[in-house]
Enzyme design. Structure first.
Site, PDB file in Angstrom:
ATOM      1  N   ARG A 262      13.640  44.321  74.049  1.00 28.56           N
ATOM      2  CA  ARG A 262      14.870  44.417  73.239  1.00 28.56           C
ATOM      3  C   ARG A 262      15.982  43.557  73.816  1.00 28.56           C
ATOM      4  O   ARG A 262      16.258  43.628  75.011  1.00 28.56           O
ATOM      5  CB  ARG A 262      15.333  45.873  73.194  1.00 28.56           C
ATOM      6  CG  ARG A 262      16.344  46.130  72.106  1.00 28.56           C
ATOM      7  CD  ARG A 262      16.739  47.587  72.052  1.00 28.56           C
ATOM      8  NE  ARG A 262      17.955  47.796  72.795  1.00 28.56           N
ATOM      9  CZ  ARG A 262      18.548  48.978  72.952  1.00 28.56           C
ATOM     10  NH1 ARG A 262      18.024  50.067  72.439  1.00 28.56           N
ATOM     11  NH2 ARG A 262      19.651  49.087  73.636  1.00 28.56           N
TER      12      ARG A 262
ATOM     13  N   ASP B 206      22.774  52.447  68.802  1.00 32.41           N
ATOM     14  CA  ASP B 206      22.916  51.908  70.152  1.00 32.41           C
ATOM     15  C   ASP B 206      24.373  51.569  70.455  1.00 32.41           C
ATOM     16  O   ASP B 206      25.067  50.966  69.635  1.00 32.41           O
ATOM     17  CB  ASP B 206      22.104  50.606  70.307  1.00 32.41           C
ATOM     18  CG  ASP B 206      20.608  50.848  70.183  1.00 32.41           C
ATOM     19  OD1 ASP B 206      20.156  51.976  70.439  1.00 32.41           O
ATOM     20  OD2 ASP B 206      19.889  49.891  69.819  1.00 32.41           O
TER      21      ASP B 206
ATOM     22  N   HIS C 137      18.897  54.547  64.046  1.00 37.20           N
ATOM     23  CA  HIS C 137      17.439  54.384  64.141  1.00 37.20           C
ATOM     24  C   HIS C 137      16.822  55.500  64.991  1.00 37.20           C
ATOM     25  O   HIS C 137      17.527  56.213  65.706  1.00 37.20           O
ATOM     26  CB  HIS C 137      17.039  52.989  64.622  1.00 37.20           C
ATOM     27  CG  HIS C 137      17.579  52.618  65.963  1.00 37.20           C
ATOM     28  ND1 HIS C 137      18.876  52.192  66.154  1.00 37.20           N
ATOM     29  CD2 HIS C 137      16.992  52.591  67.184  1.00 37.20           C
ATOM     30  CE1 HIS C 137      19.064  51.914  67.430  1.00 37.20           C
ATOM     31  NE2 HIS C 137      17.950  52.167  68.087  1.00 37.20           N
TER      32      HIS C 137
ATOM     33  N   HIS D 222      20.068  57.813  66.470  1.00 37.74           N
ATOM     34  CA  HIS D 222      21.212  57.309  67.237  1.00 37.74           C
ATOM     35  C   HIS D 222      21.594  55.906  66.782  1.00 37.74           C
ATOM     36  O   HIS D 222      20.858  55.264  66.025  1.00 37.74           O
ATOM     37  CB  HIS D 222      20.897  57.286  68.737  1.00 37.74           C
ATOM     38  CG  HIS D 222      19.811  56.309  69.112  1.00 37.74           C
ATOM     39  ND1 HIS D 222      18.479  56.530  68.866  1.00 37.74           N
ATOM     40  CD2 HIS D 222      19.875  55.089  69.689  1.00 37.74           C
ATOM     41  CE1 HIS D 222      17.762  55.510  69.287  1.00 37.74           C
ATOM     42  NE2 HIS D 222      18.583  54.603  69.785  1.00 37.74           N
TER      43      HIS D 222
HETATM   44  C1  SIN Z   1      15.548  51.933  70.524  1.00 40.07           C
HETATM   45  O1  SIN Z   1      16.138  50.871  70.659  1.00 40.07           O
HETATM   46  O2  SIN Z   1      16.133  52.997  70.369  1.00 40.07           O
HETATM   47  C2  SIN Z   1      14.031  51.936  70.541  1.00 40.07           C
HETATM   48  C3  SIN Z   1      13.451  51.680  69.212  1.00 40.07           C
HETATM   49  C4  SIN Z   1      11.947  51.665  69.272  1.00 40.07           C
HETATM   50  O3  SIN Z   1      11.375  51.615  70.353  1.00 40.07           O
HETATM   51  O4  SIN Z   1      11.316  51.677  68.208  1.00 40.07           O
END
Ligand code: SIN
Length: 275
Positions: free
Chosen positions: A265, A97, A250, A95
């Protein structure tokens, strides 16, 4: 500052810099590396939640995430967590973000806070390389197309997460999202052409139904998932990754059942996208 590629098309490791102190020309160089390589990895960082927020503010605006839990002391920081008794993780599918926002977030700064003894890697795929390596015929087919993106099928009360053991911790389940973006965008800073559809949030091409859109969407997704376009990060304590949501997709691996993983995050504000 020294750099080493993580893979031929995606990602760079940056050495010899303390993110907590980076500003001015050093910050400009980091930005440029991320815009071009998609993701930059920094090891052995002393990076407290206050450092995390201060760095994000030096970069630009912060987008507060609507869905994930926020830390009690710092609402700017979203917690991407899997407890040891949970089986579903956050982000366990390819996906980008916030592509469901009309002005999508530029990117994210992810900090490892608690890691399983092994597993829990994150993968990125470079959407500039994905576009460049498409067959010419496919480039012609997507030229001028736009696509509709939403997160409602993921985060709503009927959505994918609500059916899992992550559901109870989600916020914002009554929000409605939807945005349209060109299928091929130009990076706002480098001008590079990027494929801007993703399996998580892209539903259909504008002017076509989901059913009509699916064959070409699936062809684009399969191409962009090619292992040769990806890089993979094995997290360690002190690792920080910063990525560009326009340049990359990612995927968070969910291969550490029975162990906890917690990441902090901050999502960085972006700009409107154009072909
Ligand atoms: C995400 O922001 O999708 C999570 C990425 C992760 O936890 O490695």
């Amino acid at each position: 500052m020294e750099t080493a590629a993580l893979s031929p098309h995606c990602g760079v490791e940056v050495k010899g810099i303390s993110l907590a102190e980076a500003q001015g020309k050093a910050l400009d160089s980091i930005r440029d590396l991320i815009y071009r390589n998609g993701v930059a990895v920094f090891r052995d960082q002393e990076f407290s939640p206050e450092d995390h927020i201060a760095f994000a503010r030096r970069w630009g605006g912060i987008d507060i995430n609507n869905y994930f839990p926020l830390t009690d002391e710092h609402p700017e920081i979203a917690v991407v967590r899997k407890r040891k008794d949970q089986t579903t993780n956050i982000g366990g599918g390819w996906h980008t973000d916030h592509s469901y926002d009309q002005i999508p977030a530029m990117g994210s700064i992810l900090v490892a806070r608690e890691l399983p003894p092994s597993g829990g890697d994150t993968l990125w795929a470079h959407m500039g390389a994905a576009y460049d390596t498409l067959p010419e015929e496919t480039k012609k087919r997507i030229d001028g197309l736009s696509a509709f993106h939403t997160a409602d099928h993921i985060y709503s009360p009927e959505g994918a997460y609500a059916q899992t053991d992550q559901g109870a911790e989600l916020r914002g389940q009554d929000l409605k999202t939807g945005a349209t973006h060109p299928v091929v965008i130009r990076h706002p800073h480098t001008g590079q052409k990027l494929l801007y559809v993703n399996p998580g949030f892209t539903i259909n091409f504008v002017g076509q139904s989901r059913e009509e859109s699916l064959p070409l969407l699936q062809e684009l997704f399969a191409h962009a998932m090619s292992p040769g376009l990806q890089c993979r990060l094995q997290w360690e304590p002190g690792t920080v990754a910063i990525w560009d949501n326009r340049t990359t997709w990612h995927y968070a691996m969910n291969d550490y059942q029975g162990y906890a993983r917690e990441m902090h995050r901050i999502t960085l504000s972006g700009e409107a996208l154009a072909a």
